[in-house]
Every structure is written in C-alpha cells, then in structure tokens.
Design a protein around this motif. Structure first.
Motif, mmCIF file in Angstrom:
data_model
loop_
_atom_site.group_PDB
_atom_site.id
_atom_site.type_symbol
_atom_site.label_atom_id
_atom_site.label_comp_id
_atom_site.label_asym_id
_atom_site.label_seq_id
_atom_site.Cartn_x
_atom_site.Cartn_y
_atom_site.Cartn_z
ATOM 1 N N UNK A 184 0.847 -1.201 -0.065
ATOM 2 C CA UNK A 184 -0.122 0.164 0.031
ATOM 3 C C UNK A 184 1.090 1.363 -0.066
ATOM 4 N N UNK A 185 0.293 2.430 -0.469
ATOM 5 C CA UNK A 185 1.005 3.683 -0.261
ATOM 6 C C UNK A 185 -0.010 4.708 0.153
ATOM 7 N N UNK A 186 0.235 5.306 1.186
ATOM 8 C CA UNK A 186 -0.515 6.434 1.716
ATOM 9 C C UNK A 186 0.231 7.718 1.747
ATOM 10 N N UNK A 187 -0.366 8.709 1.079
ATOM 11 C CA UNK A 187 -0.006 10.090 1.456
ATOM 12 C C UNK A 187 -0.387 10.885 2.660
ATOM 13 N N UNK B 35 8.102 -0.087 4.426
ATOM 14 C CA UNK B 35 9.282 -0.231 3.594
ATOM 15 C C UNK B 35 9.981 1.230 3.223
ATOM 16 N N UNK B 36 9.063 2.203 3.286
ATOM 17 C CA UNK B 36 9.766 3.531 2.745
ATOM 18 C C UNK B 36 8.897 4.701 3.020
ATOM 19 N N UNK C 7 15.902 10.320 3.996
ATOM 20 C CA UNK C 7 16.817 9.573 4.745
ATOM 21 C C UNK C 7 16.460 9.136 6.140
ATOM 22 N N UNK C 8 16.848 8.016 6.493
ATOM 23 C CA UNK C 8 16.396 7.543 7.810
ATOM 24 C C UNK C 8 16.415 8.440 8.971
ATOM 25 N N UNK D 133 4.170 7.045 2.012
ATOM 26 C CA UNK D 133 4.536 5.869 2.814
ATOM 27 C C UNK D 133 4.191 4.825 2.403
ATOM 28 N N UNK D 134 5.192 4.021 2.182
ATOM 29 C CA UNK D 134 4.884 2.458 1.347
ATOM 30 C C UNK D 134 5.050 1.585 2.585
ATOM 31 N N UNK D 135 4.212 0.648 2.458
ATOM 32 C CA UNK D 135 4.074 -0.429 3.452
ATOM 33 C C UNK D 135 3.318 -1.533 3.220
ATOM 34 N N UNK D 136 3.362 -2.645 3.811
ATOM 35 C CA UNK D 136 2.583 -3.882 3.696
ATOM 36 C C UNK D 136 1.500 -4.083 4.801
#
Length: 179
Positions: free
Chosen positions: A56-59, A78-79, A93-94, A121-124
């Motif tokens: 999924x990607x959330x803005x 993941x990002x 960056x982290x 935000x990319x996540x599972x």
C-alpha cells in the motif's frame, strides 16, 4: 498503490464458496468470484483490517507528530518519500523520519525534520499471506456472505456473518498520538 485483494485469494474464496454451495462445474465461477471479492471487501470494511497481505501507499502531510497509517495490521513500513508538486517521490533519509508498528499492528510515521509538504509512505498490511492463513471465523464469514449474495439476490445478509467478524473488528478514535 493498493493492488486490491489478490486474485489468488479471490479464487480460493470462490472455491470455498462453491464447496459451501455444493456447486459443481464452472458455469457460475465468475459470478461466485465476484460475490467472494465483494464479501472480502465488506469484511475488510467491517473489521477495519486488510485480509490478505498487500503493498500500500498512503500520502500524508509532513508533520512532526505521529500519524497513524490507515490500513492494518501493518507488517512492514518499507519507505518514506517526499512528494513534489508534480508527484515525483524522493526518499527521505532514515534520520529524517521515525516509524513504528505497535503491538496492535498499527503503523505510525512522523517526520523529524522541519520541512513542510507531503510524504508518501509505502507499507505492507494484512492479516494473512493467503486465504488459507485467515482466521477461520473471518474466512467462514466471507464464505457465508458470498453464498448469501449468490443465493438471496439482495435479501438482508445473515446476522451470523457479523457475529463471526465482530471479534476481529478494530475501533479507532484518533489518527495521531503524542510524541
């Protein structure tokens, strides 16, 4: 980038519905699969949980406060990327953000820098990796609802479906938490 419910999970749900209906042959497969997909979507809406793991990607607005991701249970974040006006994403960056997944599977993100704008935000998220991994009451509710949609043609859904899903329902009060 919500890929939707995976096709193999819909096919497995369709097969479970066919067993429940004692349906043989393939002439009704497309219709039963459509009802299975609808039942899975309704289950996700009722429980507030993604059934089968997907990306999924959330803005979100870039904020220093913790913000909860919409979908759960989160398995991985993941990002995080800055979003330009034209939609181009640049990884943060982290040291520019913090992420957390709490004990309930809620995903949280906050920006540590003072920059304004939007982030992606990319996540599972998902309860199970496939149909077979779903908790039995959740899967049974999907099967019963899909079978009902197939047979009843619009009549009120059976109360047993919500009874099966109610223990899995997530309630949310707020989208932010204290730093």
């Amino acid at each position: 980038m919500d890929a939707g419910i995976p096709a193999d999970a819909i096919a497995a749900a369709r097969d479970a519905v066919k067993v429940h209906l004692r349906a043989v042959g393939t002439s009704e497969d497309a219709l039963i699969a459509q009802h299975a997909a609808s039942a899975m979507g309704l289950c996700e809406a009722f429980t507030g949980q993604v059934l089968i793991v997907r990306s999924l990607r959330q803005t979100l607005a870039a904020r220093g406060a913790w913000q909860r991701l919409d979908q759960a249970p989160v398995r991985a974040i993941s990002g995080v990327a800055w979003l330009a006006q034209d939609g181009v994403a640049t990884p943060v960056p982290a040291e520019g953000h913090a992420i957390d997944i709490d004990a309930r599977g809620e995903g949280w993100v906050r920006m540590t820098g003072a920059r304004e704008g939007r982030i992606a935000v990319d996540y599972q998220a998902g309860l199970a990796t496939d149909w077979a991994g779903l908790p039995p009451p959740v899967a049974q509710g999907v099967v019963l609802l899909a079978a009902h949609l197939f047979e009843a043609k619009g009549a009120q859904p059976p109360a047993v479906v919500t009874a099966l899903w109610r223990p899995w329902r997530r309630m949310r009060l707020s989208g932010e938490r204290a730093a």
